[in-house]
Design an enzyme around this catalytic site. Structure first.
Site, PDB file in Angstrom:
ATOM      1  N   CYS A  34      16.365   9.183  -1.391  1.00  0.00           N
ATOM      2  CA  CYS A  34      14.907   9.279  -1.555  1.00  0.00           C
ATOM      3  C   CYS A  34      14.371  10.543  -0.881  1.00  0.00           C
ATOM      4  O   CYS A  34      14.616  10.775   0.298  1.00  0.00           O
ATOM      5  CB  CYS A  34      14.222   8.040  -0.987  1.00  0.00           C
ATOM      6  N   TRP A  35      13.611  11.326  -1.632  1.00  0.00           N
ATOM      7  CA  TRP A  35      13.068  12.610  -1.145  1.00  0.00           C
ATOM      8  C   TRP A  35      11.754  12.399  -0.417  1.00  0.00           C
ATOM      9  O   TRP A  35      11.171  13.349   0.070  1.00  0.00           O
ATOM     10  CB  TRP A  35      12.871  13.539  -2.344  1.00  0.00           C
ATOM     11  N   GLU A  36      11.248  11.177  -0.435  1.00  0.00           N
ATOM     12  CA  GLU A  36       9.895  10.871   0.050  1.00  0.00           C
ATOM     13  C   GLU A  36       8.871  11.774  -0.641  1.00  0.00           C
ATOM     14  O   GLU A  36       8.047  12.417   0.007  1.00  0.00           O
ATOM     15  CB  GLU A  36       9.780  10.966   1.578  1.00  0.00           C
TER      16      GLU A  36
END
Lengths: 164, 656
Positions: free
Chosen positions: A64-66
């Site tokens: 997850c890259w946020e």
């Protein structure tokens, strides 16, 4: 876990043409899954439909890259981000509220301090972009396709430099 | 190990969808959105079909998915020559100046369009104060096209309210595709959630593109696209090196975590010539969150120092000059990294950026309202493009106006659009440049009909978002030109659709066949799962190819040891398993990462100097050697033998 889904709030976008978070996640992380009771380990069934209750989840949090795309798009505001636990202390939170022309941010610090900011996001409504107005009205002239420049340069009559 | 076979015994055979088009756009980021827009204008009146295939949803795909707080390439009042000088300087003296000049002379036109389409661009008011893009529009300040003054955060950068940057650019691209679709009477020309994994070449001419193949990550479908010309616009390469984060923070890559090297790997497998694959980018950013530093350094004038308060770029200057001579004075991005690392290795860290001092200094002459505005601007810089950095601050009770933040050089990334120049060797503009840089069609690779843009074009960095869009437009127009010139030629691949589907779905068959053998499907002697494959690649790259674990240090002997492991990684990749379509996506992303990683290692092995100190070091050749290495390093890959041919290409200076 970076993005997480609040069980109570997620309705799996039932009744909509697509599951919003699943549609938008750039990295194919959000998916629907059957809900399992954490104590009895049994699949939770909706008594009205007799079908398993489906909820969204982040199926691969280490990827997850946020980017908050799922948080911003969720119609139920069921998705938040819990900052990467391998380096961030607990308790901070960043909450976006994306409107039609601006975004409101709430920053909650670990110590309880709060900051709020509002920024514009667009000056033309979503769905109202017109690529055929203004300069975009011009047509490309295929007889000039070997010349440098875009159709817009040709339309306006801008010459392009070469290295002096 | 026994070779894996797919007889569809343990996995359901997917439907095979064949789609014929004329111009195929592979990817959906800034480059392909630019290509869709420009190609529509040239190709639609000629009746040519344009198709875009994106592995994600185009509204939020590519490197700009989260948004951006600045457009880093807007020339405005600057000359194109100066743009070339700036790019050449930051890339340590070697760039394809024809490509860079050609990009610089057209890039502003894309920025004008973004503003037309509703991207808010900060402006300077009459008193010289900055005004956000929406207020500027409400107050009827002139657009950039009409001479409006942007807020420069650096000589080439302008500030924007860019949360929806990609959504806006995608809307324009989708409208262009829709226009083309209606005019040419096709049912669909925009495919989302379809991941292209291989290119196909003409059966009689292996130097000509004929199609591409991929699969849906949502439905059991293999997609085969027949085309005469294709644009590879699938971004750079992230997560091939061990990350500084140890667990879930691995997703917090500086560049988008979904950039899996597909552009480089698919091109290499097709035999296209690569260039400067030894180049990498190691951004020094806010530690852990990798928030941007550009606006802090350039707009807010923050200074970075070691723990003793010393400016490491001043104190380490003379020492650095011994190896890097004149390149030290031009103080490119890698050189600043280099001097920072000298202090880190000497224990003079933590390196801190003094955001507090910068904001307090600016506040001295400001009213309360202006200070509030300044604080908002500082936070917006993160919230528009690296929200996680705001999260890191909130979690650590850090307010940038009160405390400084730590800086850290990241794990390495491969890219061609930002401050790096890995990519493909492409033909330059038609109207100037050396003959050996031009073979007919602007931004065409050495495979006829195969074009690239953005991160895909090598030896010409510092294009960023606007430049990638503009370069996509150059390619989109060029592809139309190529198509019209080759109208009479028959093109067709020789691959069998059934065999392609078998190959693509092999990891699913492998999982179905063997996963029941052990009680834990993660630990199984018959296969390796994609997540573990990636970890293995990252460890080898880190230890032998100069990752963070060795302070970016490698050498001939280290690389040659690493090659042994890379060969076995490539062999074992054929034993990857996939439980579902999501994991199949990861498996194919890792096929691409592995080849991109190998290209990087082979190029570093060939270049016997340290051209980019601060990005990587050849311990056996620590200096810059202009006499022998002021040239491009290019390569081709033979997928049948697994052999690389690596060689030099001459650098020509076009701008004095």
């Amino acid at each position: 876990m970076p993005s997480y889904v609040i069980t109570e709030k997620c309705d799996s976008c039932a009744g909509q043409d697509k599951t919003a978070c699943m549609y938008i996640c750039p990295h194919d992380l959000m998916a629907l899954t059957e809900q399992v009771d954490p104590i009895t380990k049994k699949v939770i069934v909706n008594p009205e439909t007799n079908k398993p209750v489906m909820k969204a989840w982040n199926q691969e949090p280490v990827q997850c890259w946020e980017c908050y795309s799922c948080v911003k798009i969720c119609p139920q505001q069921a998705i938040s981000i819990r900052c990467y636990a391998d380096f961030a202390p607990l308790g901070g939170e960043v909450i976006p509220m994306l409107g039609s022309d601006s975004i409101m941010w709430t920053i909650k610090f670990r110590n309880g301090n709060i900051k709020r900011f509002k920024f514009p996001v667009r000056t033309v409504d979503a769905g109202a972009v017109d690529i055929f107005s203004g300069v975009g009205e011009a047509q490309a002239d295929v007889s000039r396709i070997k010349e440098p420049g875009f159709f817009t340069h040709h339309a306006i009559g801008v010459g392009l430099p070469t290295p002096a | 190990m026994e070779p894996k076979v797919n007889n569809w015994e343990f996995c359901e055979k997917p439907e095979i969808v064949v789609h014929e088009t004329d111009l195929l756009l592979i990817g959906g980021g800034m480059a392909c959105c630019g290509a869709a827009y420009e190609a529509d204008r040239w190709a639609t009146p000629e009746g040519l079909r344009v198709t875009m295939v994106d592995k994600a949803a185009t509204d939020r795909s590519g490197a700009v998915a989260m948004g951006l707080s600045a457009i880093n390439t807007y020339l405005g009042e600057n000359s194109t020559e100066d743009y070339v000088r700036y790019v050449r300087n930051d890339l340590m003296g070697i760039t394809r100046e024809d490509l860079t000049f050609d990009l610089g002379r057209v890039v502003d036109d894309s920025v004008y369009l973004f503003e037309d389409w509703g991207l808010p661009i900060w402006k300077k008011d009459k008193e010289g104060k900055s005004v956000d893009g929406a207020r500027a529009q409400r107050e009827e300040m002139p657009s950039l096209r009409d001479g409006g003054t942007p807020v420069r955060s650096g000589r080439w950068q302008i500030m924007i309210n860019g949360e929806s940057y990609k959504v806006i650019v995608a809307e324009a691209a989708k409208l262009a595709l829709e226009n083309n679709r209606k005019a040419t009477g096709v049912d669909q020309n925009h495919f989302e959630r379809v991941f292209i994994v291989k290119l196909m070449l003409d059966k009689d001419d292996p130097k000509k593109v004929a199609g591409a193949v991929g699969f849906s990550v949502r439905e059991h479908k293999v997609y085969i696209f027949k085309c005469k010309t294709a644009l590879l616009g699938t971004g750079g390469c992230v997560n091939i090196f061990k990350t500084r984060s140890t667990a879930e923070g691995q997703g917090r890559a500086w560049f988008p975590v979904w950039n899996s090297g597909s552009n480089y790997a698919m091109a290499a497998e097709s035999g296209a010539e690569m260039t400067m694959m030894e180049n990498r980018f190691v951004p020094a950013r806010f530690k852990d969150g990798y928030g941007p530093v550009g606006a802090w350094f350039l707009l807010f004038k923050a200074k970075a120092t070691n723990a003793l308060g010393e400016d490491y770029c001043a104190t380490n200057l003379e020492e650095s000059r011994k190896l890097y001579g004149k390149y030290v004075d031009s103080l490119g991005t890698c050189m600043r990294n280099h001097m920072m690392m000298i202090d880190m290795k000497a224990g003079k860290g933590p390196i801190k950026i003094h955001t507090d001092v910068a904001l307090q200094t600016l506040s001295e002459t400001m009213s309360k309202k202006e200070i509030k505005h300044l604080e908002a601007e500082a936070w917006e810089d993160f919230l528009d493009m690296t929200i996680a950095q705001a999260g890191v601050w909130a979690a650590n009770n850090m307010e940038p106006e009160k405390v400084p933040s730590e800086l850290m050089p990241s794990e390495p990334y491969l890219l061609g659009s930002h401050a790096g120049c890995a990519g493909l060797w492409t033909s330059g503009p038609e109207d100037f440049g050396p003959d050996e840089y031009s073979w007919g069609y602007n931004r065409m690779t050495t495979i006829n009909g195969l074009f690239t843009a953005g991160d895909g074009v090598g030896a010409s960095g510092h294009k960023f978002s606007s430049g990638s869009h503009a370069e996509g437009r150059i390619a989109g127009k060029s592809m139309t030109s190529y198509f019209l010139d080759t109208k009479g030629e028959d093109v067709g691949y020789g691959e069998d659709h059934e065999e392609l589907a078998k190959e693509i779905y092999m990891p699913m068959e492998t999982f179905g066949k063997f996963s029941g053998y052990t009680t834990d499907p993660d630990i199984n002697p018959h296969y390796i799962r994609p997540a573990m494959m990636q970890q293995r690649l990252q460890k080898v790259m880190d230890e032998y190819v100069g990752g963070v674990g060795t302070w970016y240090m490698t050498s001939k002997t280290m690389l040659e040891e690493g090659f042994k492991y890379l060969v076995m990684i490539k062999e074992d990749a054929l034993h990857m398993s996939a439980e579902n379509l999501h994991e199949l996506l990861r498996a194919w992303e890792n096929f691409h990462r592995i080849l991109a990683g190998e290209a990087h290692a082979r190029h570093i092995h060939f270049r016997e100097e340290t051209r980019y100190p601060g990005y990587y070091y050849r311990g056996d050749f620590l200096a810059i050697d202009d006499e022998n290495w002021k040239c491009f390093v290019n390569s081709t890959y033979d997928k049948e033998t697994g052999e690389w041919d690596v060689f030099k290409r001459e650098y020509h200076q076009l701008v004095p």
